[in-house]
Design a protein around this motif. Structure first.
Motif, PDB file in Angstrom:
ATOM      1  N   MET A   4      -7.074   2.928  -6.773  1.00  0.00           N
ATOM      2  CA  MET A   4      -5.729   3.442  -7.042  1.00  0.00           C
ATOM      3  C   MET A   4      -4.688   2.736  -6.173  1.00  0.00           C
ATOM      4  SD  MET A   4      -5.794   5.854  -9.464  1.00  0.00           S
ATOM      5  CE  MET A   4      -4.602   7.175  -9.178  1.00  0.00           C
ATOM      6  N   GLN A   5      -5.021   2.394  -4.941  1.00  0.00           N
ATOM      7  CA  GLN A   5      -4.105   1.626  -4.087  1.00  0.00           C
ATOM      8  C   GLN A   5      -3.812   0.277  -4.733  1.00  0.00           C
ATOM      9  OE1 GLN A   5      -2.214   2.126  -1.623  1.00  0.00           O
ATOM     10  NE2 GLN A   5      -3.046   3.604  -0.171  1.00  0.00           N
ATOM     11  N   GLU A   6      -4.853  -0.383  -5.221  1.00  0.00           N
ATOM     12  CA  GLU A   6      -4.694  -1.697  -5.841  1.00  0.00           C
ATOM     13  C   GLU A   6      -3.811  -1.639  -7.076  1.00  0.00           C
ATOM     14  OE1 GLU A   6      -8.000  -4.787  -6.641  1.00  0.00           O
ATOM     15  OE2 GLU A   6      -7.842  -3.608  -8.495  1.00  0.00           O
ATOM     16  N   ARG A  11       0.842  -1.189   0.000  1.00  0.00           N
ATOM     17  CA  ARG A  11       0.000   0.000   0.000  1.00  0.00           C
ATOM     18  C   ARG A  11       0.877   1.238   0.000  1.00  0.00           C
ATOM     19  NH1 ARG A  11      -5.466  -0.348   0.972  1.00  0.00           N
ATOM     20  NH2 ARG A  11      -5.569   1.808   1.706  1.00  0.00           N
ATOM     21  N   LEU A  12       0.391   2.251  -0.672  1.00  0.00           N
ATOM     22  CA  LEU A  12       1.088   3.525  -0.711  1.00  0.00           C
ATOM     23  C   LEU A  12       0.860   4.301   0.581  1.00  0.00           C
ATOM     24  CD1 LEU A  12      -0.220   4.497  -4.247  1.00  0.00           C
ATOM     25  CD2 LEU A  12       2.142   3.903  -3.748  1.00  0.00           C
ATOM     26  N   ALA A  13       1.809   5.170   0.900  1.00  0.00           N
ATOM     27  CA  ALA A  13       1.516   6.182   1.915  1.00  0.00           C
ATOM     28  C   ALA A  13       0.305   6.964   1.446  1.00  0.00           C
ATOM     29  CB  ALA A  13       2.721   7.105   2.097  1.00  0.00           C
ATOM     30  N   THR A  57       1.303  10.312  -6.584  1.00  0.00           N
ATOM     31  CA  THR A  57       2.556  11.012  -6.871  1.00  0.00           C
ATOM     32  C   THR A  57       3.704  10.046  -6.651  1.00  0.00           C
ATOM     33  OG1 THR A  57       1.565  13.014  -5.938  1.00  0.00           O
ATOM     34  CG2 THR A  57       3.925  13.072  -6.403  1.00  0.00           C
ATOM     35  N   ALA A  58       4.551   9.875  -7.657  1.00  0.00           N
ATOM     36  CA  ALA A  58       5.687   8.975  -7.539  1.00  0.00           C
ATOM     37  C   ALA A  58       6.761   9.574  -6.653  1.00  0.00           C
ATOM     38  CB  ALA A  58       6.273   8.679  -8.923  1.00  0.00           C
ATOM     39  N   GLY A  98       5.454   5.882  -3.396  1.00  0.00           N
ATOM     40  CA  GLY A  98       5.016   7.259  -3.509  1.00  0.00           C
ATOM     41  C   GLY A  98       3.860   7.554  -2.571  1.00  0.00           C
ATOM     42  N   LEU A  99       3.041   8.521  -2.946  1.00  0.00           N
ATOM     43  CA  LEU A  99       1.972   9.023  -2.091  1.00  0.00           C
ATOM     44  C   LEU A  99       0.652   9.011  -2.846  1.00  0.00           C
ATOM     45  CD1 LEU A  99       0.988  10.569   0.509  1.00  0.00           C
ATOM     46  CD2 LEU A  99       1.590  12.678  -0.703  1.00  0.00           C
ATOM     47  N   LEU A 100      -0.415   8.597  -2.144  1.00  0.00           N
ATOM     48  CA  LEU A 100      -1.755   8.639  -2.711  1.00  0.00           C
ATOM     49  C   LEU A 100      -2.612   9.572  -1.866  1.00  0.00           C
ATOM     50  CD1 LEU A 100      -3.596   7.429  -4.931  1.00  0.00           C
ATOM     51  CD2 LEU A 100      -4.344   5.746  -3.237  1.00  0.00           C
TER      52      LEU A 100
END
Length: 370
Positions: free
Chosen positions: A318-320, A56-58, A354-355, A327-329
């Motif tokens: 978007m997490q999936e 999972r993204l931050a 954002t990467a 990066g950051l979601l």
């Protein structure tokens, strides 16, 4: 401030495009109501999905990005199912289904409006404008951050002006500046691009832009805006095509982009009758975007002007899709603040990836100049 553009959320909408009214794969609905032979749908297997991310993204959730009033655009008041807006020198009254509260400005302020949208107020229904000045033209000049473009009175209530998107435009400018000079100009793909303000902002910031919309009329409007803005020499490819088919071909071609803007309608048809249903087709489109981001990708921005969904729905999608990229979601809603009031109207939900290193300290409420 600025469109196409384009109502969604707990009743989020870009002027509430509803499932009962078909639009092209842009924010532009059919120009006329007419009976056509009904074609039987062709049963096709759903596209194979990419394997879901294992990480999972931050994340930052529940963000309310707010477009504040300025000299070019301002939400003046809302209530009783309507909103009173300033567009440059004009004041307009349009339907607003979310405005279930009472109006605050006196009736004479509303009656003094230059134009009032009347007629079929059902979501994307057709209607007409009543003008105080019978000589009022179809178009009117607008400007955002020095970028001039055309607003337009349309029969489907939109004006081509979407001020809430300014929060994403500022974000995109910041991300493109971060990429500037690294292995050539950054490439930006604007899907369902409508009247092209995001494409112009990206081109002005130094990107090579590919603008995709299924409506020839919308692309014509976007090119008028390019000329109006004095950006005719900027590298923008105008593609009139079904967005899904275009992206599928781009994946096969091996083309990649540093930034992707994805702003789909709830329901629409492509130029060859292709059907777009947001809840059915968005997962596949997100997979395609995942394959289209380059190794030095900067961002993917998804905005949904739809109904029957929380922003958490597209956040988890978007997490999936992007979870393994790092990066950051950031996810939440785009809103418009009312001049002289704490009241805001939500227009859409968003989720943007954002990467690279997470940006520090994004506030829970962020202005359009954020």
């Amino acid at each position: 401030m600025a469109r196409n553009r384009k109502p969604a959320k707990s009743s989020h909408h870009r002027d509430q495009p509803g499932p009962a009214k078909a639009r092209r794969h842009s924010r532009e609905p059919s120009a006329t109501k007419r009976t056509v032979p009904r074609q039987q749908p062709v049963e096709t297997a759903p596209p194979a999905r990419l394997a879901p991310a294992k990480a999972r993204l931050a994340e930052k959730t529940g963000l309310l990005l707010s477009a504040e009033p300025d000299n070019d655009y301002a939400l003046l008041d809302s209530g009783d199912g309507q909103k009173l807006e300033q567009y440059g020198a004009l004041t307009l009254v349009r339907p607003e289904g979310q405005a279930i509260w009472q109006k605050r400005l006196p009736p004479q302020r509303w009656k003094a409006a230059d134009a009032v949208f009347t007629g079929d107020t059902d979501e994307e229904g057709l209607g007409r404008w009543q003008f105080k000045n019978p000589q009022q033209g179809e178009t009117f000049p607008m400007e955002w951050d020095g970028l001039q473009y055309w607003g337009r009175f349309t029969s489907f209530r939109h004006t081509g002006v979407f001020p809430e998107q300014a929060a994403h435009w500022r974000f995109m400018e910041q991300q493109l500046a971060r990429l500037d000079g690294q292995d050539g100009p950054p490439r930006v793909l604007n899907l369902f691009g409508y009247t092209g303000l995001a494409s112009l902002v990206a081109a002005r910031a130094g990107a090579h832009v590919t603008h995709v919309d299924a409506s020839k009329k919308a692309i014509g409007w976007a090119r008028e805006n390019q000329e109006r803005a004095g950006l005719s020499e900027k590298p923008i490819r105008w593609i009139c095509e079904d967005a899904v088919r275009f992206c599928e071909r781009e994946v096969r071609r091996g083309n990649r982009y540093e930034g992707i803007l994805l702003d789909p309608p709830a329901y629409g048809r492509g130029p060859k009758g292709e059907v777009w249903q947001l809840f059915e087709n968005l997962p596949h489109m997100a997979d395609l975007c995942r394959e289209l981001v380059s190794p030095r990708a900067g961002f993917v921005v998804l905005t949904a002007y739809t109904i029957r969904a929380s922003f958490l729905a597209i956040h988890e999608l978007m997490q999936e899709v992007f979870g393994d990229r790092g990066g950051l979601l950031e996810s939440g809603e785009l809103t418009i603040a009312t001049r002289g009031s704490e009241r805001r109207i939500s227009t859409s939900m968003f989720s943007r990836w954002t990467a690279g290193t997470a940006r520090p300290g994004t506030p829970a409420r962020e202005g359009s100049d954020g």
